[in-house]
Design an enzyme around this catalytic site. Structure first.
Site, PDB file in Angstrom:
ATOM      1  N   HIS A 161       0.850  -1.190   0.000  1.00  0.00           N
ATOM      2  CA  HIS A 161       0.000   0.000   0.000  1.00  0.00           C
ATOM      3  C   HIS A 161       0.890   1.246   0.000  1.00  0.00           C
ATOM      4  O   HIS A 161       2.033   1.198   0.472  1.00  0.00           O
ATOM      5  CB  HIS A 161      -0.887  -0.045   1.254  1.00  0.00           C
ATOM      6  CG  HIS A 161      -1.814   1.101   1.410  1.00  0.00           C
ATOM      7  ND1 HIS A 161      -1.439   2.288   2.014  1.00  0.00           N
ATOM      8  CD2 HIS A 161      -3.121   1.255   1.069  1.00  0.00           C
ATOM      9  CE1 HIS A 161      -2.460   3.123   2.022  1.00  0.00           C
ATOM     10  NE2 HIS A 161      -3.495   2.531   1.451  1.00  0.00           N
TER      11      HIS A 161
ATOM     12  N   ARG B  44       1.237   3.692   1.879  1.00  0.00           N
ATOM     13  CA  ARG B  44       1.801   4.124   3.156  1.00  0.00           C
ATOM     14  C   ARG B  44       2.953   3.228   3.609  1.00  0.00           C
ATOM     15  O   ARG B  44       3.601   3.517   4.615  1.00  0.00           O
ATOM     16  CB  ARG B  44       0.729   4.153   4.256  1.00  0.00           C
ATOM     17  CG  ARG B  44      -0.072   5.441   4.282  1.00  0.00           C
ATOM     18  CD  ARG B  44      -0.766   5.651   5.609  1.00  0.00           C
ATOM     19  NE  ARG B  44       0.179   5.891   6.697  1.00  0.00           N
ATOM     20  CZ  ARG B  44      -0.179   6.105   7.967  1.00  0.00           C
ATOM     21  NH1 ARG B  44      -1.458   6.099   8.293  1.00  0.00           N
ATOM     22  NH2 ARG B  44       0.724   6.311   8.895  1.00  0.00           N
ATOM     23  N   LYS B  45       3.214   2.161   2.872  1.00  0.00           N
ATOM     24  CA  LYS B  45       4.308   1.272   3.236  1.00  0.00           C
ATOM     25  C   LYS B  45       5.614   1.783   2.612  1.00  0.00           C
ATOM     26  O   LYS B  45       5.617   2.631   1.727  1.00  0.00           O
ATOM     27  CB  LYS B  45       4.005  -0.160   2.772  1.00  0.00           C
ATOM     28  CG  LYS B  45       2.681  -0.703   3.310  1.00  0.00           C
ATOM     29  CD  LYS B  45       2.609  -0.622   4.824  1.00  0.00           C
ATOM     30  CE  LYS B  45       1.360  -1.277   5.401  1.00  0.00           C
ATOM     31  NZ  LYS B  45       0.134  -0.489   5.220  1.00  0.00           N
ATOM     32  N   SER B  46       6.737   1.226   3.055  1.00  0.00           N
ATOM     33  CA  SER B  46       8.040   1.736   2.605  1.00  0.00           C
ATOM     34  C   SER B  46       8.251   1.523   1.113  1.00  0.00           C
ATOM     35  O   SER B  46       8.840   2.373   0.436  1.00  0.00           O
ATOM     36  CB  SER B  46       9.169   1.084   3.408  1.00  0.00           C
ATOM     37  OG  SER B  46       9.078  -0.324   3.341  1.00  0.00           O
TER      38      SER B  46
END
Length: 386
Positions: A186, A188-190
């Site tokens: 997603h 918002r992940k790194s």
């Protein structure tokens, strides 16, 4: 509000994906050759992800939610079974259990790590317990040795590593600590490819089952069928499956992002250390720390506010920061405080006091790979001005 530092031109987002021309160029090949669904680019991503995390099999899917669903389904978890999940986590951890017709059994969490409270896990085990889903929340791995010793050997461990790409516990990576691991891509992940997920395992039989189940239950992939010498052959379906395939468009972007994972984590770790150094003297704010034996993935930087010492309630602090252009969020939510779970299982807010406290007192502050030194300084100054 006039006494607070405000830069009307500055907005510091809670998270922003770090994408550029490399990812844009990577999309050209699948667009030009017309193979857009799961194919060679996804296979390349799976191979690279497995190698990076030291695991035998990595199978790309549409999201971490579907990864969790597949992992549980591959373990034959169904009606009458129980699965232990932390009470403080994104709702999909518990939802995936319900998708299988099983019962999620909530366990309280540790307010210092935000992860499941291992001291309380044994009390959740019954003769119906078939699996546990420890969440490596915000990128911090659970103490897996301690967890494994707290439960009977027959109980499967499914890691919810949605935030844990690149994280380590001792000398092993997230996704290689339990029977199966589940990751998210997603934004918002790194690392991200818009959406997407991954299931990892060292078990050949589980990998084979998941391979089929993500593709409707088909015995061969679409790529094998269309590129094979016998175009008249349709696949056999010997298990009930789903359409959880990642696209090659996503795979192409994910391949580029994977090459940047270590750089991204290093940059985030430096930002996290800077926050700790600058904000460490605030007696009302506890910052997350690095693990003693492992590596934090720093998907986000989630602080804990001591309401007895804080100058204002948490929500007012977040509202003030919003007015100054600094985005914040609660860490995540307490599953037992969500209406569906309250109505279905009869939970009340005090059933899991630590999870409730984490929802009410946690505050994620901006941490991502597009932040500048000036952004970090501005966020810290705004927090210290409260």
């Amino acid at each position: 509000m006039s006494s607070l530092p405000q830069d009307k031109k500055r907005t510091v987002h809670i998270a922003l994906p770090s994408l550029g021309d490399d990812e844009w160029q990577a999309l050209k090949e699948p667009i030009d050759n017309g193979w857009l669904t799961q194919g060679a680019k996804v296979a390349e991503f799976e191979k690279g992800f497995a190698e990076r995390h030291g695991v035998k099999h990595a199978l790309a899917v549409t999201s971490c939610t579907t990864a969790l669903h597949l992992a549980l389904a591959a373990l034959d978890i169904g009606p009458g079974d129980e699965v232990i999940v932390p009470a403080f986590t994104w709702v999909s951890t518990a939802n995936a259990v319900l998708y299988c017709g099983a019962k999620p059994v909530l366990c309280d969490v540790d307010t210092k790590t935000f992860n499941i409270d291992i001291e309380k896990v044994a009390d959740c085990v019954t003769d119906k317990t078939k699996a546990i889903i420890p969440v490596h929340l915000f990128g911090l791995c659970i103490d897996m040795d301690k967890l494994r010793s707290a439960i009977p050997e027959h109980i499967a461990i499914v890691e919810d590593a949605a935030c844990g790409a690149g994280a380590q516990y001792k000398d092993k990576c997230a996704g290689n600590l339990g029977d199966l691991g589940c990751f998210s891509f997603h934004p918002r992940k790194s690392i991200t490819c818009g959406e997407g997920g991954m299931v990892t395992t060292n078990d050949d039989a589980l990998a084979d089952r998941i391979q089929k189940m993500r593709n409707h239950g088909a015995g061969i992939s679409e790529e094998q069928r269309h590129h094979g010498p016998q175009p008249y052959i349709l696949p056999q379906f010997d298990v009930l499956g789903f359409n959880y395939r990642m696209t090659d468009l996503q795979g192409a972007v994910a391949n580029v992002q994977l090459t940047k994972l270590d750089q991204f984590i290093e940059e985030r770790a430096k930002g996290a250390q800077w926050y700790r150094d600058v904000l460490g003297d605030l007696d009302w704010l506890t910052c997350p720390s690095e693990p003693d034996d492992g590596k934090h993935a720093w998907q986000s930087f989630v602080t804990y506010i001591d309401q007895d010492k804080a100058p204002k309630p948490r929500n007012e602090i977040m509202a003030d920061l919003h007015q100054m252009g600094v985005a914040t969020r609660p860490g995540t939510h307490s599953v037992h405080m969500l209406d569906y779970y309250k109505n279905t299982f009869g939970f009340n807010g005090d059933d899991f006091p630590s999870a409730k406290a984490c929802e009410l007192n946690s505050m994620a502050v901006p941490l991502h790979n597009r932040m500048t030194a000036e952004d970090y300084e501005y966020v810290a100054n705004c927090i210290k001005s409260i």
